[in-house]
Design an enzyme around this catalytic site. Structure first.
Site, PDB file in Angstrom:
ATOM      1  N   SER A   1       0.843  -1.194   0.000  1.00  0.00           N
ATOM      2  CA  SER A   1       0.000   0.000   0.000  1.00  0.00           C
ATOM      3  C   SER A   1       0.878   1.243   0.000  1.00  0.00           C
ATOM      4  O   SER A   1       2.003   1.223   0.513  1.00  0.00           O
ATOM      5  CB  SER A   1      -0.930   0.012   1.211  1.00  0.00           C
TER       6      SER A   1
ATOM      7  N   HIS B   1       1.854  12.301  -0.142  1.00  0.00           N
ATOM      8  CA  HIS B   1       1.358  13.647   0.149  1.00  0.00           C
ATOM      9  C   HIS B   1       2.405  14.662  -0.322  1.00  0.00           C
ATOM     10  O   HIS B   1       3.351  14.974   0.412  1.00  0.00           O
ATOM     11  CB  HIS B   1       1.102  13.815   1.652  1.00  0.00           C
TER      12      HIS B   1
ATOM     13  N   HIS C   1      -3.082   7.408  -3.878  1.00  0.00           N
ATOM     14  CA  HIS C   1      -3.125   6.198  -3.051  1.00  0.00           C
ATOM     15  C   HIS C   1      -3.122   4.980  -3.963  1.00  0.00           C
ATOM     16  O   HIS C   1      -3.718   4.995  -5.043  1.00  0.00           O
ATOM     17  CB  HIS C   1      -4.399   6.199  -2.204  1.00  0.00           C
TER      18      HIS C   1
ATOM     19  N   ASN D   1      -3.077   0.414  -3.590  1.00  0.00           N
ATOM     20  CA  ASN D   1      -3.057  -0.769  -2.738  1.00  0.00           C
ATOM     21  C   ASN D   1      -3.354  -1.993  -3.593  1.00  0.00           C
ATOM     22  O   ASN D   1      -4.330  -2.010  -4.340  1.00  0.00           O
ATOM     23  CB  ASN D   1      -4.098  -0.656  -1.618  1.00  0.00           C
ATOM     24  N   TYR D   2      -2.494  -2.994  -3.501  1.00  0.00           N
ATOM     25  CA  TYR D   2      -2.766  -4.287  -4.138  1.00  0.00           C
ATOM     26  C   TYR D   2      -2.529  -5.371  -3.101  1.00  0.00           C
ATOM     27  O   TYR D   2      -1.568  -5.308  -2.334  1.00  0.00           O
ATOM     28  CB  TYR D   2      -1.898  -4.484  -5.386  1.00  0.00           C
ATOM     29  N   ARG D   3      -3.418  -6.382  -3.077  1.00  0.00           N
ATOM     30  CA  ARG D   3      -3.409  -7.338  -1.974  1.00  0.00           C
ATOM     31  C   ARG D   3      -3.920  -8.712  -2.436  1.00  0.00           C
ATOM     32  O   ARG D   3      -4.602  -8.836  -3.448  1.00  0.00           O
ATOM     33  CB  ARG D   3      -4.273  -6.820  -0.824  1.00  0.00           C
TER      34      ARG D   3
ATOM     35  N   HIS E   1      -6.380   8.075 -15.365  1.00  0.00           N
ATOM     36  CA  HIS E   1      -7.423   7.102 -15.690  1.00  0.00           C
ATOM     37  C   HIS E   1      -7.033   6.241 -16.890  1.00  0.00           C
ATOM     38  O   HIS E   1      -7.276   5.022 -16.901  1.00  0.00           O
ATOM     39  CB  HIS E   1      -8.744   7.818 -15.969  1.00  0.00           C
TER      40      HIS E   1
ATOM     41  N   HIS F   1     -20.814  11.076   4.806  1.00  0.00           N
ATOM     42  CA  HIS F   1     -21.196  12.155   5.718  1.00  0.00           C
ATOM     43  C   HIS F   1     -20.978  13.537   5.101  1.00  0.00           C
ATOM     44  O   HIS F   1     -21.497  14.527   5.609  1.00  0.00           O
ATOM     45  CB  HIS F   1     -20.435  12.027   7.046  1.00  0.00           C
TER      46      HIS F   1
END
Length: 342
Positions: free
Chosen positions: A98, A102, A112, A114-116, A146, A176
């Site tokens: 991951s 910044h 960001h 992430n590969y899992r 993209h 929210h």
């Protein structure tokens, strides 16, 4: 019933993700020119460990973290059992890489990745994705990000991106706040080659509709391994050109303050909604590594309102809402007219 993964599945995915960490860190150090990653290896009492790499106060990056982990356990957290009840009672294995970057300059987006991979008894799956969070976006940068990930998906299957793009929009959404975290990218989870591609919870959403139109997935373990490999390799070409274009762009304290304000949204998402953060904390993961995704500085402001037709307003009126970034000609025209295309 799922086909069993290869005998060397764990070692193979571990090596893939270690290599991805190495390549990303090398590419980021090269483009930064000043900052270097420091590495901290760690072990987990219940089994496994990882290596956390952080770059601080570089010429480009205020903070960059690229983590690898490989963990095992006997008791699965409820967040996994609720999705895959057949995994209950089995020892489990999970490995992943991951990354969250910044940058200092508000014209360079936060990003960001992430590969899992996960195994528990008869259950296995791949997950992953990458998403971009600009503060002062340009449509050409958004399109490059993209397009590189679209091409990576289509090397494996022409239909995957049709599901993974809206799935990303759906996942990285602050309920929210009623806004997207950024401009999206790709996101997928629970991919094991069985059933429909979409495995999320919103059966009325765009990702689910696209998945239903496509029908059942016929991908095998090797296909999904290739997907993770291709998408991981797409990251640097999707992001480094943005840095090269924007790194020398001048900014004032006003843009910096807005960047810090919008970073607050990043904090809110990661602590309230992100499943990876929740999984890590529920499984006694390494807290420092789990919270590495948080920015070093952020701010909140009560009742903030952007000036009409300002760059700040364009972010919230256009670039925190799902769009057809690659094909929408009206959006392109608007961005050209308002000097936010390139």
């Amino acid at each position: 019933m799922l086909k069993e993964p290869p005998k060397n599945s764990r070692e193979k995915t571990k090596n893939l993700l270690l290599t991805l960490q190495d390549k990303i860190c090398s590419g980021l150090e090269n483009v930064d020119g000043k900052g270097k990653f420091t590495e901290e290896s760690w072990l987990r009492d219940e089994g496994g460990g990882g290596r956390s790499r952080v770059l601080k106060n570089g010429s480009i990056f205020e903070q960059a973290g690229v983590n690898f982990s490989e963990v095992q356990g006997k008791e699965l957290p409820q967040s996994i059992i609720s999705q895959r009840p057949e995994a209950k009672g089995h020892e489990w294995f999970a490995t992943g890489t991951s990354m969250v970057l910044h940058p200092k300059n508000p014209y360079i987006p936060t990003v960001h990745l992430n590969y899992r991979y996960f195994e528990a008894g008869p259950v296995w799956w791949f997950g992953g994705g990458a998403d971009l969070t600009p503060f002062y976006p340009y449509l050409s940068d958004v399109r490059n990000f993209h397009n590189e990930h679209k091409k990576a998906c289509e090397k494996v299957d022409q239909d995957l991106h049709k599901v993974f793009k809206p799935w990303c929009d759906e996942y990285f959404f602050l309920k929210h706040r009623n806004e997207s975290r950024g401009i999206g990218g790709i996101f997928y989870d629970y991919q094991d080659g069985s059933g429909n591609i979409y495995r999320g919870n919103n059966q009325k959403g765009e990702a689910s509709k696209a998945s239903q139109n496509i029908g059942r997935s016929n991908l095998n373990w090797d296909d999904l391994f290739s997907l993770a490999e291709n998408c991981g390799q797409a990251f640097l070409p999707s992001y480094l050109p943005i840095i090269e274009k924007r790194a020398s762009q001048a900014y004032s304290s006003k843009e910096r303050e807005f960047q810090l304000y919008r970073r607050g949204r990043y904090v809110e998402f990661n602590l309230v909604w992100d499943r990876g953060t929740i999984f890590g904390l529920q499984t006694n993961g390494r807290t420092e590594s789990i919270l590495m995704s948080l920015p070093p500085l952020a701010r909140w402001e009560y009742g903030y309102k952007a000036r009409k037709n300002s760059r700040e307003e364009f972010l919230t009126s256009i670039f925190t809402k799902p769009q057809d970034w690659l094909n929408d000609k009206e959006l392109e025209k608007f961005c050209i007219e308002n000097n936010i295309f390139d």
